[in-house]
Design an enzyme around this catalytic site. Structure first.
Site, PDB file in Angstrom:
ATOM      1  N   ASP A 102     -18.789  -8.776 -21.798  1.00 19.74           N
ATOM      2  CA  ASP A 102     -19.472  -9.193 -20.567  1.00 19.74           C
ATOM      3  C   ASP A 102     -20.870  -9.754 -20.848  1.00 19.74           C
ATOM      4  OD1 ASP A 102     -17.233  -8.239 -19.331  1.00 19.74           O
ATOM      5  OD2 ASP A 102     -18.123  -6.353 -18.686  1.00 19.74           O
ATOM      6  N   GLU A 123       4.371 -10.532  -6.124  1.00 17.66           N
ATOM      7  CA  GLU A 123       3.243 -10.577  -7.072  1.00 17.66           C
ATOM      8  C   GLU A 123       3.578  -9.957  -8.422  1.00 17.66           C
ATOM      9  OE1 GLU A 123       3.601  -8.445  -4.642  1.00 17.66           O
ATOM     10  OE2 GLU A 123       2.337  -6.668  -4.778  1.00 17.66           O
ATOM     11  N   HIS A 131       8.051  -7.432  -3.587  1.00 20.13           N
ATOM     12  CA  HIS A 131       6.747  -7.754  -4.181  1.00 20.13           C
ATOM     13  C   HIS A 131       6.805  -9.047  -4.992  1.00 20.13           C
ATOM     14  CE1 HIS A 131       4.569  -4.032  -3.254  1.00 20.13           C
ATOM     15  NE2 HIS A 131       5.783  -3.525  -3.221  1.00 20.13           N
ATOM     16  N   LYS A 190     -11.886  -9.317 -15.405  1.00 16.71           N
ATOM     17  CA  LYS A 190     -12.151  -9.206 -16.841  1.00 16.71           C
ATOM     18  C   LYS A 190     -11.482 -10.328 -17.642  1.00 16.71           C
ATOM     19  CE  LYS A 190     -13.966  -6.553 -20.092  1.00 16.71           C
ATOM     20  NZ  LYS A 190     -15.292  -5.930 -20.004  1.00 16.71           N
ATOM     21  N   GLY A 248       0.853  -1.189   0.000  1.00 19.38           N
ATOM     22  CA  GLY A 248       0.000   0.000   0.000  1.00 19.38           C
ATOM     23  C   GLY A 248       0.881   1.227   0.000  1.00 19.38           C
ATOM     24  N   CYS A 305       5.385  -5.984   1.472  1.00 24.55           N
ATOM     25  CA  CYS A 305       5.643  -4.550   1.522  1.00 24.55           C
ATOM     26  C   CYS A 305       4.929  -3.931   2.733  1.00 24.55           C
ATOM     27  CB  CYS A 305       5.218  -3.914   0.185  1.00 24.55           C
ATOM     28  SG  CYS A 305       5.800  -2.226  -0.032  1.00 24.55           S
ATOM     29  N   TYR A 306       3.919  -3.099   2.499  1.00 26.18           N
ATOM     30  CA  TYR A 306       3.171  -2.539   3.636  1.00 26.18           C
ATOM     31  C   TYR A 306       2.626  -3.674   4.503  1.00 26.18           C
ATOM     32  CZ  TYR A 306       0.084   0.666   6.157  1.00 26.18           C
ATOM     33  OH  TYR A 306      -0.521   1.422   7.128  1.00 26.18           O
TER      34      TYR A 306
END
Ligand code: XMP
Length: 556
Positions: free
Chosen positions: A242, A186, A184, A389, A66, A93-94
């Protein structure tokens, strides 16, 4: 949250990873990575209480990064009792810093911060035996983006890795299954990041990679059947991804109980109405109603130049056309009970509606604006409300939708009417459709080239924490705009007086901000010469080199 979503969750998500979000974009990226490893993952805001967390009963918790500093005023905190639930926790991280301060450690400033790739060394003992780092090298590159760092780890924790700048680049308390990294895992720039995630999910938390496309479809289909029973369902099909995927899913679940209503306002791109009709009449066994409203729209839009007026006319006419079909359907004595719609997970996260799996309303804000006529009401089914998505796209492909629908770019509801500046006429529509088809053809090819070279698909962005660079992106949205001016040109020996076409091509990840695409000159040249040569009435092409802000992506 709709009943369906609750139901689907209990069926597809026996094993669930909850991502506690300390800054929206990181949460989404982490949840995506976990889902990519075929484990279901949901995002919750960081003010979740331990009680609420217990009710969600996750198999694992991940604390996101964050932008804040843990000691800043109003910095997000975390209910300390969450660490006492006995659920394994991994913080990034945060997330590492909050774990440290909450459990009695401390955080301080590093001298110069650390941004970008950093060489990480595992601790000779704790690091090498750490289950989080299992089967990864002692020296590895990680992606850092921080100024603050853990200065002192809480009691019971061991430091497992460090960098030159950051003495506590990773820490853990294996006994309580608490793990954290300053870097990170990710982001794709941490080469072993995915291995660490796998180690956490499958090694430490003992989860199974069972959230697969087949299982997801099976569960979603069962859930729709259970909710709908033998009732009738109606769906407004726009041709966008969608609503098309909802249609394909409902087709599989309830077949002819579904009526897809395609309101053709004449403002779609070249070939789209035919494509939509072909797919939903030939490929899927549903009732398909093609409402030819082109003339009514043309009459309503004649002389209208104000963009907002165009939007409002087009939107309200859509619902008039749609409800007229619903009323007609009901004449056979079987009224329509459900309205299916393509609300997707980011709509829900971004609207802040979902907190802890409770019953908060999850309807997109604009859906509240549907002007239901007196006496008409539908229950909603939103089968995509827990998918991102690109998962929706994957679902579409797995259900057999063609690529040109599955990979469709965002397209505004008011269609080409807001890409024609000034009045909308049939002649102008013809010009724009033809020019736009060339833009799409050329840039589809360019994107395919980028994808082949870098493995990055349309518009994918690799984001990094706290203002780090965003790299590796292909063109996200591209189209032609027809302005309300003419200019002089010369073709052969003839003077011409024709329209210019404006090319708009942007890089973005969420349409909130965008930058104009730095297209190679040869691509621009090809688009320009093809448009001028192939589209009668056009003698000039200009490229819009404005970002958003200050401009918007669309011209109206
Ligand atoms: P702007 O022009 O606001 O567009 O930068 C952001 C994104 O939203 C799309 N867009 C719309 N989509 N109805 C829609 O469904 C609309 O009225 C509309 N206006 C813009 C636009 O294409 C871009 O992706």
């Amino acid at each position: 949250m709709s009943e369906f979503s609750d139901m689907a969750k209990t069926q597809t998500t026996d094993q669930k990873v909850v991502v506690v979000d300390f800054g929206a974009q990181y949460g989404q990226l982490i949840a995506r990575r976990v889902r990519d490893l075929q484990v279901y993952s949901e995002i919750v805001p960081c003010d979740i209480t331990a009680d609420e967390m217990r009710k969600l009963s996750p198999s694992a918790i991940i604390l996101s990064g964050g932008p804040a500093s843990v000691y800043a005023q109003d910095a997000p905190t975390l209910d300390p009792a969450i660490f006492e639930l006995g659920i394994p926790v991994l913080g990034f991280c945060y997330g590492q810093q909050i774990m440290a301060v909450t459990l009695g450690g401390s955080v301080g400033h590093t001298e110069k911060g650390e941004y970008g790739p950093a060489p990480l060394t595992l601790d000779e003992e704790a690091g090498v035996t750490s289950p989080l780092f299992a089967n990864t090298p002692n020296e590895q590159t990680v992606w850092m983006s921080h100024r603050d760092a853990v200065a002192q780890v809480p009691d019971g924790f061991a430091v497992t890795a460090s960098t030159d700048v950051c003495p506590v680049a990773a820490m853990e308390c294996t006994e309580k299954k608490l793990f954290a990294t300053q870097f990170h895992p990710e982001v794709r720039h941490t080469p072993y990041g995915n291995d660490l995630l796998k180690n956490f999910l499958f090694g430490i938390c003992d989860l199974e990679a069972s959230w697969t496309m087949d299982g997801i479809i099976e569960d979603a289909v069962a859930a729709i059947r259970e909710q709908v029973g033998d009732a009738r369902v109606i769906l407004g099909l726009s041709g966008g991804v969608d609503s098309s995927v909802v249609a394909a899913l409902c087709a599989r679940a309830i077949g002819k109980q579904l009526t897809c209503v395609f309101v053709n306002h004449g403002l779609l791109r070249k070939g789209e109405p035919e494509e939509v009709e072909a797919v939903f009449t030939k490929q899927f066994d549903v009732d398909f109603v093609h409402v030819h409203a082109e003339d009514r729209y043309a009459a309503l839009l004649a002389d209208v130049t104000d963009p907002e007026q165009k939007r409002s006319i087009i939107g309200s006419q859509f619902w008039k056309e749609f409800f007229a079909v619903a009323e007609e359907l009901a004449e056979d004595g079987r009224p329509v009970k459900y309205l299916a719609q393509g609300t997707i997970y980011p709509d829900i996260i971004e609207s802040g509606a979902r907190k802890t799996g409770g019953k908060a309303s999850t309807i997109k804000s604009h859906h509240n604006l549907i002007p239901f006529p007196d006496g008409v009401s539908f229950d909603l089914i939103e089968p995509l409300d827990h998918f991102f998505k690109d998962e929706v796209r994957a679902l579409g492909s797995a259900l057999g939708l063609p690529d040109y629908i599955v990979n469709r770019q965002p397209f505004p509801g008011p269609g080409l009417a807001i890409r024609i500046i000034g009045t909308v006429t049939r002649d102008k529509l013809e010009i724009l459709k033809n020019a736009d088809a060339i833009v799409r053809e050329e840039l589809d090819a360019y994107n395919a080239e980028i994808a082949a070279q870098s493995g990055v698909s349309n518009g994918e962005v690799v984001r990094t924490c706290a203002g780090g660079p965003e790299i590796e992106r292909s063109v996200w949205q591209y189209f032609a705009v027809l302005p309300d001016i003419k200019s002089v040109g010369v073709m052969g020996d003839e003077r011409t007086y024709g329209y210019p076409i404006i090319l708009r091509a942007v890089e973005s990840s969420d349409a909130m901000t965008a930058d104009w695409a730095k297209l190679p000159y040869e691509v621009l040249a090809r688009i320009s010469s093809r448009i001028v040569a192939e589209v009668p009435g056009v003698n000039r092409v200009a490229y819009d080199i404005t970002s958003k802000p200050p401009a918007t992506i669309e011209w109206e």
